[in-house]
Enzyme design. Structure first.
Site, PDB file in Angstrom:
ATOM      1  N   ASN A   1     -19.405  27.243  36.227  1.00  0.00           N
ATOM      2  CA  ASN A   1     -18.294  27.242  37.181  1.00  0.00           C
ATOM      3  C   ASN A   1     -18.413  28.499  38.041  1.00  0.00           C
ATOM      4  OD1 ASN A   1     -15.843  27.278  38.498  1.00  0.00           O
ATOM      5  ND2 ASN A   1     -14.614  27.748  36.671  1.00  0.00           N
TER       6      ASN A   1
ATOM      7  N   LYS B   1     -16.627  29.287  40.488  1.00  0.00           N
ATOM      8  CA  LYS B   1     -15.302  29.664  41.011  1.00  0.00           C
ATOM      9  C   LYS B   1     -15.397  29.928  42.526  1.00  0.00           C
ATOM     10  CE  LYS B   1     -14.314  31.663  36.549  1.00  0.00           C
ATOM     11  NZ  LYS B   1     -13.339  32.358  35.747  1.00  0.00           N
TER      12      LYS B   1
ATOM     13  N   HIS C   1      -8.283  23.688  35.085  1.00  0.00           N
ATOM     14  CA  HIS C   1      -8.733  25.045  34.739  1.00  0.00           C
ATOM     15  C   HIS C   1      -7.515  25.966  34.697  1.00  0.00           C
ATOM     16  CE1 HIS C   1     -10.709  28.934  34.952  1.00  0.00           C
ATOM     17  NE2 HIS C   1     -11.826  28.337  34.600  1.00  0.00           N
TER      18      HIS C   1
ATOM     19  N   GLU D   1      -7.043  28.820  35.727  1.00  0.00           N
ATOM     20  CA  GLU D   1      -6.744  29.521  36.982  1.00  0.00           C
ATOM     21  C   GLU D   1      -5.977  28.613  37.944  1.00  0.00           C
ATOM     22  OE1 GLU D   1     -10.766  30.834  37.698  1.00  0.00           O
ATOM     23  OE2 GLU D   1     -10.586  32.220  36.016  1.00  0.00           O
TER      24      GLU D   1
ATOM     25  N   GLU E   1     -10.780  26.523  26.552  1.00  0.00           N
ATOM     26  CA  GLU E   1     -10.946  27.824  27.193  1.00  0.00           C
ATOM     27  C   GLU E   1      -9.697  28.669  26.964  1.00  0.00           C
ATOM     28  OE1 GLU E   1     -13.996  27.784  30.515  1.00  0.00           O
ATOM     29  OE2 GLU E   1     -12.124  27.189  31.430  1.00  0.00           O
TER      30      GLU E   1
ATOM     31  N   GLY F   1     -13.286  35.571  31.563  1.00  0.00           N
ATOM     32  CA  GLY F   1     -13.625  36.728  32.382  1.00  0.00           C
ATOM     33  C   GLY F   1     -13.275  38.063  31.759  1.00  0.00           C
TER      34      GLY F   1
ATOM     35  N   SER G   1     -15.977  33.820  28.474  1.00  0.00           N
ATOM     36  CA  SER G   1     -16.895  34.936  28.224  1.00  0.00           C
ATOM     37  C   SER G   1     -18.146  34.543  27.439  1.00  0.00           C
ATOM     38  CB  SER G   1     -16.151  36.097  27.541  1.00  0.00           C
ATOM     39  OG  SER G   1     -15.188  36.642  28.419  1.00  0.00           O
TER      40      SER G   1
HETATM   41  C1  PEP Z   1     -14.412  29.838  33.337  1.00  0.00           C
HETATM   42  O1  PEP Z   1     -14.023  30.212  34.424  1.00  0.00           O
HETATM   43  O2  PEP Z   1     -14.305  28.626  33.056  1.00  0.00           O
HETATM   44  C2  PEP Z   1     -15.002  30.797  32.418  1.00  0.00           C
HETATM   45  C3  PEP Z   1     -15.216  30.406  31.196  1.00  0.00           C
HETATM   46  O3  PEP Z   1     -15.246  32.043  32.897  1.00  0.00           O
HETATM   47  P1  PEP Z   1     -16.059  33.226  32.152  1.00  0.00           P
HETATM   48  O4  PEP Z   1     -17.298  32.598  31.547  1.00  0.00           O
HETATM   49  O5  PEP Z   1     -16.386  34.196  33.235  1.00  0.00           O
HETATM   50  O6  PEP Z   1     -15.170  33.770  31.106  1.00  0.00           O
END
Ligand code: PEP
Length: 253
Positions: free
Chosen positions: A11, A13, A98, A100, A168, A174, A213
């Site tokens: 992703n 983003k 997601h 976000e 997640e 992040g 992460s």
């Molecule tokens: C994500 O945005 O779905 C995600 C898992 O981000 P990150 O790997 O940067 O934590």
């Protein structure tokens, strides 16, 4: 036990202007050609780049995905993109729900479910994201929160070839922090039980992937958790070598 093919999804983003996106996609396409991954690989760039990079993935090894879609097929929704438009631009997967988007756009489960249904209507696979906040985990509510999101966000007709669940934890995205492997296993097993209860046999092939992460260093351990069918990767998917190490880790298992 069902054999579910592992899925690694990147992703991007809201990252990548045209030159960066083309370079990243070209690098990944070259890796795919040389290494022929056996797991499923999906890249979800910003919508502005989809038409620019779909040719890089022409060989079909890497699939294209959208990061979100509108629930309607078309109409007066300025600035939105329909699932059909994503399909038309070469996508076969779309991330919905997601955290976000849930946070930035106040998307609730009903809206996520409608978006996931739109993805299925357009003939693609929905990657439905769920996950608890730090406060919800600290209060001991991680399993119940995730269960509520899964039940509320699952599209009608969900099955293995059209739906993926991405667990997640919001606090892991992040942040560089991840749950312990036991904590990941506990949530994934719970999601599997919820899917089995809700969908019976149709649940068997649905993949449950972990996101938050994931990086080149921890991917192997996370993918070794037997209830984990793959990974949704944010930051590390923007670096060719790191993303490819995660794909290689999936292929090695
Ligand atoms: C994500 O945005 O779905 C995600 C898992 O981000 P990150 O790997 O940067 O934590």
């Amino acid at each position: 036990m069902a054999e579910r093919r592992r899925l690694i999804a990147g992703n991007w983003k809201m990252n990548g202007l045209r030159a960066e996106g083309i370079a990243l996609a070209g690098g990944l396409a070259a890796k795919a050609l040389a290494n022929k991954p056996t797991c499923d690989v999906v890249v979800c760039p910003p919508a502005t780049l989809l038409a620019k990079i779909d040719r890089a993935f022409d060989a079909g090894v890497i699939k294209l995905g959208g990061q979100d879609c509108h629930a309607d097929e078309k109409g007066a929704h300025t600035g939105d993109i329909s699932a059909e438009m994503l399909r038309d631009t070469g996508c076969s997967y779309v991330i919905v729900g997601h955290s976000e988007r849930r946070a930035d756009h106040a998307e609730g489960d009903a809206q996520v479910r409608a978006k996931a249904a739109a993805v299925l209507r357009a003939g693609m696979t929905a990657i439905v994201c769920v996950g608890e906040t730090r406060a919800e985990r600290d209060a001991g509510n991680a399993l119940s929160v995730v269960e509520g999101q899964v039940v509320g966000s699952l599209p009608p007709g969900a099955q293995g070839d059209n739906t993926v669940i991405a667990y997640e934890p919001v606090w892991a995205i992040g942040s560089g922090s991840t749950p312990t492997l036991d904590e990941i296993a506990a949530v994934h097993r719970h999601i599997r039980a919820v899917l089995d209860g809700a969908l019976k046999a149709a649940a068997t092939e649905i993949r449950i992937i972990y996101g938050g992460s994931v990086n080149a260093a921890n991917a192997g351990d996370i993918l070794d958790v037997d209830a984990v069918d793959g990974a949704l990767v944010g930051g590390a998917s923007l670096k060719i070598e790191d993303f490819w190490s995660i794909i290689a880790a999936a292929d090695a298992r």
